[in-house]
Design a protein around this motif. Sequence first.
Motif, PDB file in Angstrom:
ATOM      1  N   ARG A 295       0.834  -1.218   0.000  1.00  0.00           N
ATOM      2  CA  ARG A 295       0.000   0.000   0.000  1.00  0.00           C
ATOM      3  C   ARG A 295       0.860   1.257   0.000  1.00  0.00           C
ATOM      4  O   ARG A 295       0.571   2.237  -0.706  1.00  0.00           O
ATOM      5  CB  ARG A 295      -0.914  -0.004   1.225  1.00  0.00           C
ATOM      6  N   TYR A 296       1.956   1.229   0.761  1.00  0.00           N
ATOM      7  CA  TYR A 296       2.858   2.385   0.814  1.00  0.00           C
ATOM      8  C   TYR A 296       3.556   2.600  -0.534  1.00  0.00           C
ATOM      9  O   TYR A 296       3.603   3.731  -1.053  1.00  0.00           O
ATOM     10  CB  TYR A 296       3.891   2.178   1.922  1.00  0.00           C
ATOM     11  N   LEU A 297       4.109   1.518  -1.121  1.00  0.00           N
ATOM     12  CA  LEU A 297       4.855   1.652  -2.370  1.00  0.00           C
ATOM     13  C   LEU A 297       3.953   2.045  -3.536  1.00  0.00           C
ATOM     14  O   LEU A 297       4.392   2.718  -4.479  1.00  0.00           O
ATOM     15  CB  LEU A 297       5.591   0.345  -2.692  1.00  0.00           C
ATOM     16  N   GLU A 298       2.672   1.645  -3.483  1.00  0.00           N
ATOM     17  CA  GLU A 298       1.735   2.057  -4.535  1.00  0.00           C
ATOM     18  C   GLU A 298       1.601   3.570  -4.595  1.00  0.00           C
ATOM     19  O   GLU A 298       1.411   4.143  -5.680  1.00  0.00           O
ATOM     20  CB  GLU A 298       0.367   1.417  -4.283  1.00  0.00           C
ATOM     21  N   GLN A 299       1.745   4.208  -3.437  1.00  0.00           N
ATOM     22  CA  GLN A 299       1.659   5.672  -3.413  1.00  0.00           C
ATOM     23  C   GLN A 299       2.872   6.325  -4.074  1.00  0.00           C
ATOM     24  O   GLN A 299       2.829   7.505  -4.440  1.00  0.00           O
ATOM     25  CB  GLN A 299       1.553   6.157  -1.964  1.00  0.00           C
ATOM     26  N   HIS A 300       3.957   5.548  -4.216  1.00  0.00           N
ATOM     27  CA  HIS A 300       5.191   6.083  -4.824  1.00  0.00           C
ATOM     28  C   HIS A 300       5.555   5.320  -6.095  1.00  0.00           C
ATOM     29  O   HIS A 300       6.706   5.360  -6.536  1.00  0.00           O
ATOM     30  CB  HIS A 300       6.347   5.968  -3.817  1.00  0.00           C
TER      31      HIS A 300
END
Length: 419
Positions: A183-188
Amino acid sequence: MSVKIQAVKGMNDILPGDSDTWQFFEETIREWAASYGYRNIRTPIVEDTSLFVRSIGEVTDIVEKEMYSFEDALNGDKLTLRPEGTASCLRAVIQHNLLHAGPQRLWYMGQMYRHERPQKGRYRQFHQVGIEALGFAGPDIDAELLVMTASLWKRLGLRNIELQLNSLGTSEERARHRDALIRYLEQHQAALDEDGKRRLYTNPLRVLDTKNPALQDICNAAPKLADYLDDASRAHFEGVQALLSACDIEFSINPRLVRGLDYYNLTVFEWVTTELGSQGTVCGGGRYDPLIEQLGGKPTPACGFGMGIERLLLLIQEQGVATPDAAPDVYLVSQGQGIGGYVFQTAEALRASGLKVQQHCGEASFKSQMKKADASGARFAVLIGENEVGAGEVTVKPLLGQGEQQRVKIQQAAALILQ
């Protein structure tokens, strides 16, 4: 004129001179492993490809890009040159029921193969030492492996090697962390490089292991696996740290240390140096409790590590570590008719006393033989002529500028040289 055949790129010859240092290293390893109760195991270089796919993980650089795999022309079997040693060791342990006799401490040393870009200290045929401790569940065996490696650096005379630790927890804890990380990496996602985007959904933990400077801030701010560990995993990791501290072994916690193989859980570690450029890891490993069951054995806790011999020998060279002299103790010079049998008997008698003897072979003048004796690096020349043979004697001549030559009985020669 026929074309000279060269060695395959990334697969190197080890020539006399260099091989002396290899032998010193190998002998040190044998004595060191035995001193901790580890026994040697030797496995084939070629294994069934599925062994490495199941153990290393299908979505890893090794399996996807680096394995030397081929189909047997005779029977169609899919085979692979081993890219690492743990899977082969465990396959042998399971196949031969070694754990039926109880926990095992094993070590191995040999060639591994990966099709990667050759660079300083990293080659397509490379050599590894591996240590595997099977059947031990507690943090004490994790600590033993780290105490072992610290003692090896001392035996080899190496310095400036730092220990980094992390805990990967259990598969359930990693699954919770994985969801948060995705979820975090999807934002980046737009900022990720090609490798990062490829691994985002298949192996997101490896995204954090990137060496890309542009991604360091993103990785540093990512959810930490340590925040998802339960009490048992925390206690195991704290136990390892406590034992290391009791043994005065310095370490640092690296929350981004994940290792490159899928089978690790709980403790993982690397020994790193800044003296070999960007490729600074000289030894790495950790705990891999699920792997033996994954390969068809009964559930068994396990822990181990591997170290690249080429990397360590490069560090020995960089740090100017003195290694034992491989020169002979004695260069045997002879001249005269019909004395060959006496010369051979003398050489064998000296060797039986524990001396390294290089015997001159072929026709040459006394002066020429003495030049070769000096060039050999031997500490002594043993001279045999017709007069010595007639008296049952030899002449012992120091070559390093100390002492006078002496003519003695063969039985006395070894004692004179060894004193």
